[in-house]
Design a protein around this motif. Structure first.
Motif, mmCIF file in Angstrom:
data_model
loop_
_atom_site.group_PDB
_atom_site.id
_atom_site.type_symbol
_atom_site.label_atom_id
_atom_site.label_comp_id
_atom_site.label_asym_id
_atom_site.label_seq_id
_atom_site.Cartn_x
_atom_site.Cartn_y
_atom_site.Cartn_z
ATOM 1 N N ILE A 6 18.737 -62.968 -145.618
ATOM 2 C CA ILE A 6 19.064 -63.010 -147.041
ATOM 3 C C ILE A 6 20.503 -62.554 -147.269
ATOM 4 O O ILE A 6 20.904 -61.478 -146.814
ATOM 5 N N LEU A 7 21.264 -63.367 -147.961
ATOM 6 C CA LEU A 7 22.619 -63.002 -148.396
ATOM 7 C C LEU A 7 22.543 -62.362 -149.768
ATOM 8 O O LEU A 7 21.918 -62.905 -150.682
ATOM 9 N N VAL A 8 23.197 -61.207 -149.919
ATOM 10 C CA VAL A 8 23.340 -60.556 -151.218
ATOM 11 C C VAL A 8 24.829 -60.482 -151.523
ATOM 12 O O VAL A 8 25.560 -59.713 -150.888
ATOM 13 N N THR A 9 25.294 -61.274 -152.467
ATOM 14 C CA THR A 9 26.718 -61.229 -152.800
ATOM 15 C C THR A 9 27.009 -60.005 -153.664
ATOM 16 O O THR A 9 26.148 -59.502 -154.368
ATOM 17 N N GLY A 10 28.240 -59.519 -153.559
ATOM 18 C CA GLY A 10 28.620 -58.354 -154.351
ATOM 19 C C GLY A 10 27.775 -57.134 -154.033
ATOM 20 O O GLY A 10 27.272 -56.474 -154.941
ATOM 21 N N SER A 11 27.656 -56.826 -152.739
ATOM 22 C CA SER A 11 26.718 -55.771 -152.341
ATOM 23 C C SER A 11 27.397 -54.482 -151.896
ATOM 24 O O SER A 11 26.791 -53.656 -151.213
ATOM 25 N N ALA A 12 28.650 -54.281 -152.292
ATOM 26 C CA ALA A 12 29.340 -53.046 -151.922
ATOM 27 C C ALA A 12 28.838 -51.857 -152.729
ATOM 28 O O ALA A 12 28.954 -50.707 -152.284
ATOM 29 N N ASP A 13 28.313 -52.111 -153.908
ATOM 30 C CA ASP A 13 27.784 -51.017 -154.722
ATOM 31 C C ASP A 13 26.797 -51.580 -155.744
ATOM 32 O O ASP A 13 26.495 -52.766 -155.762
ATOM 33 N N GLY A 14 26.268 -50.711 -156.586
ATOM 34 C CA GLY A 14 25.421 -51.117 -157.696
ATOM 35 C C GLY A 14 24.143 -51.804 -157.281
ATOM 36 O O GLY A 14 23.526 -51.482 -156.255
ATOM 37 N N VAL A 54 30.202 -60.096 -144.644
ATOM 38 C CA VAL A 54 31.205 -61.123 -144.913
ATOM 39 C C VAL A 54 32.128 -60.614 -146.014
ATOM 40 O O VAL A 54 31.711 -59.846 -146.888
ATOM 41 N N VAL A 55 33.391 -61.030 -145.949
ATOM 42 C CA VAL A 55 34.405 -60.515 -146.862
ATOM 43 C C VAL A 55 35.124 -61.672 -147.536
ATOM 44 O O VAL A 55 35.555 -62.625 -146.863
ATOM 45 N N GLY A 56 35.258 -61.605 -148.843
ATOM 46 C CA GLY A 56 35.997 -62.625 -149.574
ATOM 47 C C GLY A 56 35.996 -62.331 -151.054
ATOM 48 O O GLY A 56 34.968 -61.941 -151.608
ATOM 49 N N ASP A 57 37.147 -62.494 -151.687
ATOM 50 C CA ASP A 57 37.271 -62.250 -153.119
ATOM 51 C C ASP A 57 36.729 -63.460 -153.876
ATOM 52 O O ASP A 57 37.340 -64.525 -153.872
ATOM 53 N N PHE A 58 35.603 -63.284 -154.542
ATOM 54 C CA PHE A 58 34.960 -64.404 -155.216
ATOM 55 C C PHE A 58 35.684 -64.843 -156.485
ATOM 56 O O PHE A 58 35.266 -65.799 -157.123
ATOM 57 N N ALA A 59 36.774 -64.173 -156.832
ATOM 58 C CA ALA A 59 37.626 -64.679 -157.908
ATOM 59 C C ALA A 59 38.523 -65.803 -157.406
ATOM 60 O O ALA A 59 39.137 -66.518 -158.208
ATOM 61 N N ILE A 81 20.810 -64.037 -152.947
ATOM 62 C CA ILE A 81 20.803 -63.348 -154.238
ATOM 63 C C ILE A 81 22.238 -63.355 -154.740
ATOM 64 O O ILE A 81 23.114 -62.688 -154.187
ATOM 65 N N HIS A 82 22.490 -64.154 -155.776
ATOM 66 C CA HIS A 82 23.836 -64.285 -156.353
ATOM 67 C C HIS A 82 24.071 -63.105 -157.292
ATOM 68 O O HIS A 82 23.942 -63.210 -158.516
ATOM 69 N N ASN A 83 24.437 -61.984 -156.701
ATOM 70 C CA ASN A 83 24.555 -60.737 -157.447
ATOM 71 C C ASN A 83 25.967 -60.465 -157.964
ATOM 72 O O ASN A 83 26.134 -59.811 -158.988
ATOM 73 N N ALA A 84 26.984 -60.945 -157.255
ATOM 74 C CA ALA A 84 28.366 -60.626 -157.616
ATOM 75 C C ALA A 84 28.650 -61.006 -159.062
ATOM 76 O O ALA A 84 28.308 -62.102 -159.509
ATOM 77 N N GLY A 85 29.288 -60.091 -159.787
ATOM 78 C CA GLY A 85 29.595 -60.372 -161.187
ATOM 79 C C GLY A 85 30.568 -59.357 -161.747
ATOM 80 O O GLY A 85 30.711 -58.251 -161.221
ATOM 81 N N VAL A 86 31.267 -59.752 -162.790
ATOM 82 C CA VAL A 86 32.166 -58.846 -163.501
ATOM 83 C C VAL A 86 31.867 -58.930 -164.991
ATOM 84 O O VAL A 86 31.371 -59.942 -165.498
ATOM 85 N N TRP A 87 32.170 -57.839 -165.667
ATOM 86 C CA TRP A 87 31.842 -57.704 -167.088
ATOM 87 C C TRP A 87 32.921 -58.255 -168.002
ATOM 88 O O TRP A 87 32.647 -58.814 -169.057
#
Length: 243
Positions: A6-14, A54-59, A81-87
């Motif tokens: 399973i890939l979890v994007t944006g998984s460095a925190d939160g 894996v490392v990459g800036d999703f912006a 799990i498409h978790n990466a997101g910004v507010w």
């Protein structure tokens, strides 16, 4: 239990970090993602337990493509799990919509896709007119979450062999949610884990909008096929990549 990769994007925190940690503890193979090497260094505790990083800036679209290519060259994924997101800020549309669209279009193999939505999607506008997909200016968070929720529904419709769902994790006390957020952080990551890995019959459904283990009715445009098709055409034209 069937062990899944399973890939979890944006998984460095939160929520992403919590989901990755929980899935590892449950015995699954987990791929974690950080936007840069500095944040990836904070994933050592998970990589020491077997997580692949894996490392990459999703912006940045090229970075998304590089990550997808790296993953396609490795062991097949069962779920994302498409978790990466910004507010807020100019990265809202690139990270919240363009990145999950490209990952969905480019990755081969995953049979379960989970997209993080938000109750804010109810305030979104079902129109792509005038949207700055490249992040030259701040985009609407509510619009971005409506778009990604509609993307989840469109994938469910167009890929009958794939389980695609959207999850509202609640307003939880993460860096994005703030320390005073009222909802439960522990409950905030359980539904997406369940949809990504469980053999529970309810978890083997598709096209749902979920909140704390319950399927709810989303914004009326989410299941509007005309809106879904307009959104997909716009994203395909914008990225040069067809779903």
């Amino acid at each position: 239990m069937i062990v899944s990769r399973i890939l979890v994007t944006g998984s460095a925190d939160g929520l992403g970090r919590a989901a990755a940690d929980s899935l590892l503890s449950a015995g699954h193979e987990v791929v974690v993602h950080a936007r840069n090497p500095e944040r990836a260094a904070g994933l050592d505790a998970l990589s020491d337990r077997g997580a692949h990083v894996v490392v990459g800036d999703f912006a940045e679209r090229d970075a998304v493509r590089r990550v997808a290519a790296e993953l396609n060259d490795g062991k097949p994924l069962d779920a994302v799990i498409h978790n990466a997101g910004v507010w807020s800020g100019p990265a809202v549309m690139p990270v919240n919509v363009i990145a999950p669209y490209l990952v969905t279009a480019l990755l081969r193999g995953p049979r379960r896709l989970v997209y993080l939505s938000s109750s804010s999607h109810f305030d979104g506008r079902p129109s792509t007119d005038g949207v700055d997909w490249r992040g030259g200016k701040a985009g609407s968070y509510s619009d971005s979450k409506l778009f990604v929720t509609a993307l989840a529904a469109a994938v469910a419709r167009l890929r009958p062999g794939v389980l695609s769902n959207a999850v509202d994790p609640g307003w939880v006390p993460t860096k994005m949610g703030g320390p005073n957020a009222p909802d439960d952080l522990e409950l905030g990551h359980r539904t997406q884990e369940w949809l990504a890995s469980s053999d529970d019959p309810q978890a083997l459904t598709t096209g749902g909008y979920w909140y704390y283990g319950e399927q709810l009715e989303p914004h009326g445009s989410v299941h509007d096929e005309d809106f879904q098709d307009r959104l997909l055409r716009t994203l395909a034209e914008e990225t040069g990549t067809v779903l």
